[in-house]
Design a protein around this motif. Structure first.
Motif, PDB file in Angstrom:
ATOM      1  N   TYR A  54       0.824  -1.204   0.000  1.00  0.00           N
ATOM      2  CA  TYR A  54       0.000   0.000   0.000  1.00  0.00           C
ATOM      3  C   TYR A  54       0.865   1.265   0.000  1.00  0.00           C
ATOM      4  O   TYR A  54       0.545   2.244  -0.677  1.00  0.00           O
ATOM      5  CB  TYR A  54      -0.964   0.008   1.185  1.00  0.00           C
ATOM      6  CG  TYR A  54      -2.005  -1.093   1.116  1.00  0.00           C
ATOM      7  CD1 TYR A  54      -2.667  -1.390  -0.079  1.00  0.00           C
ATOM      8  CD2 TYR A  54      -2.329  -1.848   2.231  1.00  0.00           C
ATOM      9  CE1 TYR A  54      -3.620  -2.396  -0.146  1.00  0.00           C
ATOM     10  CE2 TYR A  54      -3.282  -2.858   2.175  1.00  0.00           C
ATOM     11  CZ  TYR A  54      -3.917  -3.126   0.977  1.00  0.00           C
ATOM     12  OH  TYR A  54      -4.858  -4.125   0.921  1.00  0.00           O
ATOM     13  N   ALA A  55       1.970   1.224   0.746  1.00  0.00           N
ATOM     14  CA  ALA A  55       2.888   2.380   0.766  1.00  0.00           C
ATOM     15  C   ALA A  55       3.523   2.582  -0.611  1.00  0.00           C
ATOM     16  O   ALA A  55       3.675   3.717  -1.076  1.00  0.00           O
ATOM     17  CB  ALA A  55       3.963   2.180   1.827  1.00  0.00           C
ATOM     18  N   LEU A  56       3.863   1.482  -1.276  1.00  0.00           N
ATOM     19  CA  LEU A  56       4.420   1.571  -2.624  1.00  0.00           C
ATOM     20  C   LEU A  56       3.403   2.188  -3.578  1.00  0.00           C
ATOM     21  O   LEU A  56       3.746   3.041  -4.395  1.00  0.00           O
ATOM     22  CB  LEU A  56       4.835   0.178  -3.126  1.00  0.00           C
ATOM     23  CG  LEU A  56       5.397   0.086  -4.541  1.00  0.00           C
ATOM     24  CD1 LEU A  56       6.710   0.854  -4.655  1.00  0.00           C
ATOM     25  CD2 LEU A  56       5.606  -1.381  -4.925  1.00  0.00           C
ATOM     26  N   ASN A  57       2.161   1.784  -3.453  1.00  0.00           N
ATOM     27  CA  ASN A  57       1.100   2.329  -4.314  1.00  0.00           C
ATOM     28  C   ASN A  57       0.838   3.812  -4.050  1.00  0.00           C
ATOM     29  O   ASN A  57       0.386   4.528  -4.941  1.00  0.00           O
ATOM     30  CB  ASN A  57      -0.196   1.544  -4.136  1.00  0.00           C
ATOM     31  CG  ASN A  57      -0.099   0.148  -4.704  1.00  0.00           C
ATOM     32  OD1 ASN A  57       0.787  -0.155  -5.498  1.00  0.00           O
ATOM     33  ND2 ASN A  57      -0.998  -0.720  -4.280  1.00  0.00           N
ATOM     34  N   ASP A  58       1.111   4.263  -2.831  1.00  0.00           N
ATOM     35  CA  ASP A  58       0.872   5.668  -2.462  1.00  0.00           C
ATOM     36  C   ASP A  58       2.117   6.544  -2.594  1.00  0.00           C
ATOM     37  O   ASP A  58       2.074   7.717  -2.250  1.00  0.00           O
ATOM     38  CB  ASP A  58       0.365   5.754  -1.018  1.00  0.00           C
ATOM     39  CG  ASP A  58      -1.040   5.218  -0.866  1.00  0.00           C
ATOM     40  OD1 ASP A  58      -1.757   5.150  -1.884  1.00  0.00           O
ATOM     41  OD2 ASP A  58      -1.417   4.851   0.265  1.00  0.00           O
ATOM     42  N   ARG A  59       3.203   5.984  -3.088  1.00  0.00           N
ATOM     43  CA  ARG A  59       4.480   6.713  -3.132  1.00  0.00           C
ATOM     44  C   ARG A  59       4.373   8.018  -3.931  1.00  0.00           C
ATOM     45  O   ARG A  59       4.873   9.043  -3.503  1.00  0.00           O
ATOM     46  CB  ARG A  59       5.560   5.813  -3.726  1.00  0.00           C
ATOM     47  CG  ARG A  59       6.930   6.454  -3.666  1.00  0.00           C
ATOM     48  CD  ARG A  59       8.000   5.503  -4.106  1.00  0.00           C
ATOM     49  NE  ARG A  59       8.239   4.531  -3.050  1.00  0.00           N
ATOM     50  CZ  ARG A  59       9.000   3.452  -3.201  1.00  0.00           C
ATOM     51  NH1 ARG A  59       9.576   3.208  -4.352  1.00  0.00           N
ATOM     52  NH2 ARG A  59       9.180   2.618  -2.207  1.00  0.00           N
ATOM     53  N   TYR A  60       3.759   7.973  -5.090  1.00  0.00           N
ATOM     54  CA  TYR A  60       3.613   9.174  -5.923  1.00  0.00           C
ATOM     55  C   TYR A  60       2.125   9.414  -6.147  1.00  0.00           C
ATOM     56  O   TYR A  60       1.528   8.864  -7.053  1.00  0.00           O
ATOM     57  CB  TYR A  60       4.329   8.997  -7.269  1.00  0.00           C
ATOM     58  CG  TYR A  60       5.776   8.591  -7.114  1.00  0.00           C
ATOM     59  CD1 TYR A  60       6.703   9.468  -6.575  1.00  0.00           C
ATOM     60  CD2 TYR A  60       6.199   7.321  -7.503  1.00  0.00           C
ATOM     61  CE1 TYR A  60       8.027   9.087  -6.421  1.00  0.00           C
ATOM     62  CE2 TYR A  60       7.514   6.945  -7.350  1.00  0.00           C
ATOM     63  CZ  TYR A  60       8.430   7.830  -6.808  1.00  0.00           C
ATOM     64  OH  TYR A  60       9.727   7.454  -6.657  1.00  0.00           O
ATOM     65  N   ARG A  61       1.548  10.251  -5.310  1.00  0.00           N
ATOM     66  CA  ARG A  61       0.104  10.464  -5.357  1.00  0.00           C
ATOM     67  C   ARG A  61      -0.323  11.415  -6.459  1.00  0.00           C
ATOM     68  O   ARG A  61      -1.472  11.456  -6.834  1.00  0.00           O
ATOM     69  CB  ARG A  61      -0.398  10.968  -4.014  1.00  0.00           C
ATOM     70  CG  ARG A  61      -0.226   9.938  -2.942  1.00  0.00           C
ATOM     71  CD  ARG A  61      -0.781  10.417  -1.629  1.00  0.00           C
ATOM     72  NE  ARG A  61      -1.315   9.243  -0.967  1.00  0.00           N
ATOM     73  CZ  ARG A  61      -2.586   9.092  -0.672  1.00  0.00           C
ATOM     74  NH1 ARG A  61      -3.446  10.023  -0.947  1.00  0.00           N
ATOM     75  NH2 ARG A  61      -2.995   7.996  -0.078  1.00  0.00           N
ATOM     76  N   ASP A  62       0.620  12.221  -6.990  1.00  0.00           N
ATOM     77  CA  ASP A  62       0.263  13.158  -8.055  1.00  0.00           C
ATOM     78  C   ASP A  62       1.378  13.211  -9.095  1.00  0.00           C
ATOM     79  O   ASP A  62       2.476  12.702  -8.877  1.00  0.00           O
ATOM     80  CB  ASP A  62      -0.052  14.556  -7.504  1.00  0.00           C
ATOM     81  CG  ASP A  62       1.120  15.173  -6.760  1.00  0.00           C
ATOM     82  OD1 ASP A  62       2.289  14.879  -7.077  1.00  0.00           O
ATOM     83  OD2 ASP A  62       0.870  15.980  -5.841  1.00  0.00           O
ATOM     84  N   TYR A  63       1.069  13.842 -10.200  1.00  0.00           N
ATOM     85  CA  TYR A  63       2.007  13.915 -11.319  1.00  0.00           C
ATOM     86  C   TYR A  63       3.305  14.621 -10.930  1.00  0.00           C
ATOM     87  O   TYR A  63       4.387  14.175 -11.300  1.00  0.00           O
ATOM     88  CB  TYR A  63       1.349  14.635 -12.506  1.00  0.00           C
ATOM     89  CG  TYR A  63       2.290  14.853 -13.657  1.00  0.00           C
ATOM     90  CD1 TYR A  63       2.624  13.811 -14.515  1.00  0.00           C
ATOM     91  CD2 TYR A  63       2.872  16.103 -13.878  1.00  0.00           C
ATOM     92  CE1 TYR A  63       3.504  13.999 -15.569  1.00  0.00           C
ATOM     93  CE2 TYR A  63       3.746  16.297 -14.933  1.00  0.00           C
ATOM     94  CZ  TYR A  63       4.060  15.242 -15.773  1.00  0.00           C
ATOM     95  OH  TYR A  63       4.935  15.437 -16.800  1.00  0.00           O
ATOM     96  N   ASN A  64       3.216  15.693 -10.180  1.00  0.00           N
ATOM     97  CA  ASN A  64       4.416  16.461  -9.840  1.00  0.00           C
ATOM     98  C   ASN A  64       5.403  15.650  -9.007  1.00  0.00           C
ATOM     99  O   ASN A  64       6.609  15.701  -9.256  1.00  0.00           O
ATOM    100  CB  ASN A  64       4.052  17.765  -9.122  1.00  0.00           C
ATOM    101  CG  ASN A  64       3.399  18.749 -10.058  1.00  0.00           C
ATOM    102  OD1 ASN A  64       3.684  18.773 -11.255  1.00  0.00           O
ATOM    103  ND2 ASN A  64       2.502  19.568  -9.522  1.00  0.00           N
ATOM    104  N   SER A  65       4.920  14.901  -8.036  1.00  0.00           N
ATOM    105  CA  SER A  65       5.833  14.093  -7.217  1.00  0.00           C
ATOM    106  C   SER A  65       6.455  12.971  -8.049  1.00  0.00           C
ATOM    107  O   SER A  65       7.631  12.650  -7.884  1.00  0.00           O
ATOM    108  CB  SER A  65       5.117  13.530  -5.986  1.00  0.00           C
ATOM    109  OG  SER A  65       4.065  12.672  -6.359  1.00  0.00           O
ATOM    110  N   TRP A  66       5.675  12.383  -8.938  1.00  0.00           N
ATOM    111  CA  TRP A  66       6.203  11.343  -9.831  1.00  0.00           C
ATOM    112  C   TRP A  66       7.216  11.938 -10.799  1.00  0.00           C
ATOM    113  O   TRP A  66       8.284  11.389 -11.015  1.00  0.00           O
ATOM    114  CB  TRP A  66       5.044  10.705 -10.591  1.00  0.00           C
ATOM    115  CG  TRP A  66       5.443   9.660 -11.564  1.00  0.00           C
ATOM    116  CD1 TRP A  66       5.594   8.319 -11.306  1.00  0.00           C
ATOM    117  CD2 TRP A  66       5.741   9.829 -12.961  1.00  0.00           C
ATOM    118  NE1 TRP A  66       5.972   7.668 -12.450  1.00  0.00           N
ATOM    119  CE2 TRP A  66       6.071   8.563 -13.477  1.00  0.00           C
ATOM    120  CE3 TRP A  66       5.763  10.923 -13.806  1.00  0.00           C
ATOM    121  CZ2 TRP A  66       6.412   8.373 -14.811  1.00  0.00           C
ATOM    122  CZ3 TRP A  66       6.105  10.738 -15.134  1.00  0.00           C
ATOM    123  CH2 TRP A  66       6.424   9.472 -15.625  1.00  0.00           C
TER     124      TRP A  66
END
Length: 154
Positions: A54-66
């Motif tokens: 779940y933490a891996l799935n939430d790592r980049y919650r938006d385009y800017n962080s990714w």
């Protein structure tokens, strides 16, 4: 001339950001296309493993962080994500996951862009050619399995 350069710059910027957003959309689909609660239940993951997934799935919650991480090489997300997922699940459970949710294909093939898939296939071909050379060399020097062929390929 200035209008031409400005137009070319804007088109180039728009094209690049569009390509980046395609990669990000693939990243998001790799998460949203799978019911992760079902994965946790099917693979009998521990609470720790489930929390890590779940933490891996939430790592980049938006385009800017990714995009901060993958701006230079946007296709890199697949290798990093799936090697991390394999580390969390363990090799055996990861293989079961891959067979069930990706029909046995590597995620690079499932969420790959045309050029990335070509690059991946070339790398895969090179790997198998090197493996073949290695096993031939082993058999030539008497280090093989004694059967004249290798049973460990699959």
């Amino acid at each position: 001339m200035k209008k031409f350069l400005l137009t070319a710059f804007l088109i180039g910027t728009f094209s690049m950001s569009y390509a980046q957003s395609d990669y990000y959309n693939d990243y998001r689909r790799s998460i949203s296309d799978i019911n992760w609660q079902t994965v946790v239940a099917d693979l009998l993951l521990s609470t720790t493993q489930a929390n890590q997934v779940y933490a891996l799935n939430d790592r980049y919650r938006d385009y800017n962080s990714w995009n901060k991480v993958y701006v230079v090489e946007p296709g890199r997300w697949r290798g990093e994500r799936y090697s991390e997922l394999e580390r969390i699940l363990g090799r055996e459970k990861y293989i079961v996951f891959k067979k069930k949710y990706y029909r046995g294909q590597n995620p690079v093939m499932v969420y790959g862009r045309k050029n990335d898939v070509k690059k991946y296939r070339k790398q895969q071909e090179k790997y198998y050619k090197n493996q073949e050379k290695y096993y031939k060399k082993q058999n030539k020097h008497g280090h093989g399995n004694g059967h004249g062929h290798d049973d460990d390929w699959d």
